[in-house]
Structure formats: structure tokens, C-alpha cells
Design a protein around this motif. Structure first.
Motif, short mmCIF file in Angstrom:
data_model
loop_
_atom_site.label_atom_id
_atom_site.label_comp_id
_atom_site.label_asym_id
_atom_site.label_seq_id
_atom_site.Cartn_x
_atom_site.Cartn_y
_atom_site.Cartn_z
N VAL A 92 0.82 -1.08 0.02
CA VAL A 92 0.20 -0.03 -0.05
C VAL A 92 0.94 1.38 0.04
CG1 VAL A 92 -1.95 -1.10 1.16
CG2 VAL A 92 -0.35 0.12 2.45
N THR A 93 0.44 2.18 -0.39
CA THR A 93 1.54 3.48 -0.81
C THR A 93 0.70 4.84 -0.09
OG1 THR A 93 0.61 3.76 -2.93
CG2 THR A 93 2.87 2.56 -2.58
N SER A 94 -0.45 4.56 0.38
CA SER A 94 -1.24 5.71 1.05
C SER A 94 -2.50 5.25 2.05
CB SER A 94 -2.18 6.43 -0.17
OG SER A 94 -3.18 5.53 -0.81
N ARG A 95 -2.80 6.08 2.73
CA ARG A 95 -4.08 5.79 3.73
C ARG A 95 -5.30 5.28 2.78
NH1 ARG A 95 -5.23 6.06 9.17
NH2 ARG A 95 -7.17 5.00 9.41
N GLU A 96 -5.83 5.82 1.80
CA GLU A 96 -6.73 5.14 1.05
C GLU A 96 -6.45 3.78 0.74
OE1 GLU A 96 -6.52 9.44 1.32
OE2 GLU A 96 -5.09 8.10 0.18
N GLU A 97 -5.25 3.58 0.29
CA GLU A 97 -4.92 1.88 -0.14
C GLU A 97 -4.87 1.22 1.00
OE1 GLU A 97 -1.34 1.67 -2.55
OE2 GLU A 97 -2.24 2.86 -3.81
N ALA A 98 -4.61 1.64 2.41
CA ALA A 98 -4.57 0.95 3.52
C ALA A 98 -5.98 0.55 3.95
CB ALA A 98 -3.87 1.65 4.71
N ASP A 99 -7.00 1.61 3.70
CA ASP A 99 -8.34 1.53 4.06
C ASP A 99 -9.02 0.46 3.02
OD1 ASP A 99 -7.94 3.18 6.08
OD2 ASP A 99 -9.00 5.01 5.04
N ALA A 100 -8.44 0.58 1.74
CA ALA A 100 -9.13 -0.60 0.73
C ALA A 100 -8.55 -1.79 1.37
CB ALA A 100 -8.52 0.12 -0.55
N PHE A 101 -7.45 -2.06 1.62
CA PHE A 101 -6.67 -3.31 2.01
C PHE A 101 -7.52 -3.89 3.01
CE2 PHE A 101 -4.13 -6.30 3.87
CZ PHE A 101 -3.26 -7.05 3.04
N LEU A 102 -7.69 -3.10 4.09
CA LEU A 102 -8.48 -3.51 5.15
C LEU A 102 -9.95 -3.77 4.68
CD1 LEU A 102 -7.30 -1.00 7.75
CD2 LEU A 102 -6.97 -3.38 7.92
N ALA A 103 -10.64 -3.08 4.14
CA ALA A 103 -11.88 -3.53 3.51
C ALA A 103 -11.77 -4.71 2.81
CB ALA A 103 -12.51 -2.51 2.60
N GLU A 104 -10.93 -5.00 1.91
CA GLU A 104 -10.88 -6.27 1.20
C GLU A 104 -10.74 -7.35 2.08
OE1 GLU A 104 -10.87 -8.89 -2.10
OE2 GLU A 104 -11.48 -6.67 -2.19
N LEU A 105 -9.85 -7.39 3.01
CA LEU A 105 -9.54 -8.51 3.90
C LEU A 105 -11.05 -8.93 4.79
CD1 LEU A 105 -7.35 -10.27 5.45
CD2 LEU A 105 -7.38 -8.27 7.12
N LYS A 106 -11.74 -7.91 5.12
CA LYS A 106 -13.02 -7.97 5.89
C LYS A 106 -14.20 -8.52 5.07
CE LYS A 106 -11.61 -4.75 9.47
NZ LYS A 106 -12.00 -3.70 10.13
N ARG A 107 -13.96 -8.35 3.41
CA ARG A 107 -14.90 -9.18 2.74
C ARG A 107 -15.16 -10.54 3.04
NH1 ARG A 107 -13.21 -5.70 -1.64
NH2 ARG A 107 -14.68 -3.86 -1.73
N ASP A 108 -13.95 -11.32 3.30
CA ASP A 108 -13.85 -12.44 3.78
C ASP A 108 -14.65 -12.48 5.16
OD1 ASP A 108 -13.34 -14.81 4.96
OD2 ASP A 108 -11.56 -15.03 4.20
N LYS A 109 -15.64 -13.32 5.35
CA LYS A 109 -16.57 -13.24 6.78
C LYS A 109 -15.86 -14.08 7.76
CE LYS A 109 -21.17 -13.85 4.59
NZ LYS A 109 -21.98 -14.94 4.03
N LYS A 110 -14.92 -14.42 7.64
CA LYS A 110 -14.08 -14.96 8.53
C LYS A 110 -13.16 -14.02 9.34
CE LYS A 110 -9.90 -17.59 8.90
NZ LYS A 110 -9.01 -18.78 8.30
N PHE A 111 -12.63 -12.86 8.47
CA PHE A 111 -11.77 -11.60 9.06
C PHE A 111 -13.04 -10.79 9.44
CE2 PHE A 111 -8.71 -14.08 6.59
CZ PHE A 111 -7.60 -14.04 7.22
N ALA A 112 -14.01 -10.45 8.89
CA ALA A 112 -14.99 -9.55 9.24
C ALA A 112 -15.62 -9.93 10.61
CB ALA A 112 -16.10 -9.53 8.32
N LYS A 113 -15.59 -11.27 11.01
CA LYS A 113 -15.88 -11.62 12.34
C LYS A 113 -14.88 -11.78 13.50
CE LYS A 113 -19.98 -14.04 10.66
NZ LYS A 113 -20.78 -15.40 10.55
N ALA A 114 -13.61 -11.39 12.99
CA ALA A 114 -12.66 -11.67 14.02
C ALA A 114 -12.92 -10.51 14.99
CB ALA A 114 -11.36 -11.29 13.39
N THR A 115 -12.17 -10.78 16.41
CA THR A 115 -12.26 -10.03 17.43
C THR A 115 -11.47 -8.59 17.10
OG1 THR A 115 -12.43 -11.76 18.81
CG2 THR A 115 -12.26 -9.72 20.17
#
Length: 118
Positions: free
Chosen positions: A22-45
Motif C-alpha cells: 500500500v502507498t497511501s491511507r486510502e490504499e490501507a483502508d481499501a486493503f482492510l476493506a478487502e480483507l474484511k470481505r472474507d466473513k472470517k476476518f470480518a467476524k474476528a475480534t
């Protein structure tokens, strides 16, 4: 995106680590959003994360695991890693881990660094 799904297990808690470029805050936010598209990660503590941008800007998020983002950030600084976000995910197992939780975060970050530069 490099994911290591089952790095540490302790007293019911499970830890995984993910990361990528990632090269920006926006890309970091997009990376996290993509990760949380996986329900397993979205439900993580907790999905704690950090990145140091190439201009030296540090970004981090604790996601309720106070201090964990700082642990990741310090490790990235020591290794001289920039423009790589590292996300340590924890699924809480019902027992408090005390300071061990920070050691587990370190273990996850080390595993990711070894795999990504290996």
C-alpha cells in the motif's frame, strides 16, 4: 496479498497475519476493506495493523487491542519496511492472555516478514 492463516493458537485464541503493498491511507483502508470481505476476518475480534509509507508517515490501527498497532509499527521500523501493510487478526478464545498477546502479535509479524522477504 500474503496471508498466513493459523500462526498462533493460545488458550482458545487464534492469530493470523496478512499483508501487502500500500502507498497511501486510502490504499490501507481499501486493503482492510478487502480483507474484511472474507466473513472470517470480518467476524474476528481484532484486526490490528500498521504501515510506514515511503514518505515516512506511520499509520496504525488497534481495532480494540490497545497497543497492538504500535507493536507492529515498531517491528516495521526496525526492519526498514515501508509501503507494506501488516494486519494481525485475532479471534478471541474466551481467556485473557495478558502480555502474551503482544508476543503473539510479534510472532505473527515475524512470520509475515520472513514469508514476504524470504
Amino acid at each position: 496479498m500474503l496471508q498466513l492463516p493459523d500462526v498462533v493458537r493460545d488458550r482458545g485464541s487464534k492469530y493470523a497475519v496478512s499483508g501487502g503493498k500500500v502507498t497511501s491511507r486510502e490504499e490501507a483502508d481499501a486493503f482492510l476493506a478487502e480483507l474484511k470481505r472474507d466473513k472470517k476476518f470480518a467476524k474476528a475480534t481484532h484486526n490490528t495493523w500498521a504501515v510506514i509509507l515511503s514518505d515516512g508517515t506511520p499509520l496504525k490501527g488497534d481495532d480494540g487491542e490497545s497497543g497492538a498497532g504500535n507493536v507492529i509499527l515498531r517491528m516495521l521500523e526496525r526492519e526498514g519496511v515501508s509501503d507494506r501493510i501488516v494486519v494481525v487478526t485475532r479471534w478471541y478464545g474466551g481467556k485473557h492472555l495478558g502480555g502474551d498477546r503482544f508476543r503473539h502479535v510479534q510472532t505473527c509479524v515475524r512470520a509475515w516478514l520472513e514469508e514476504s522477504t524470504g
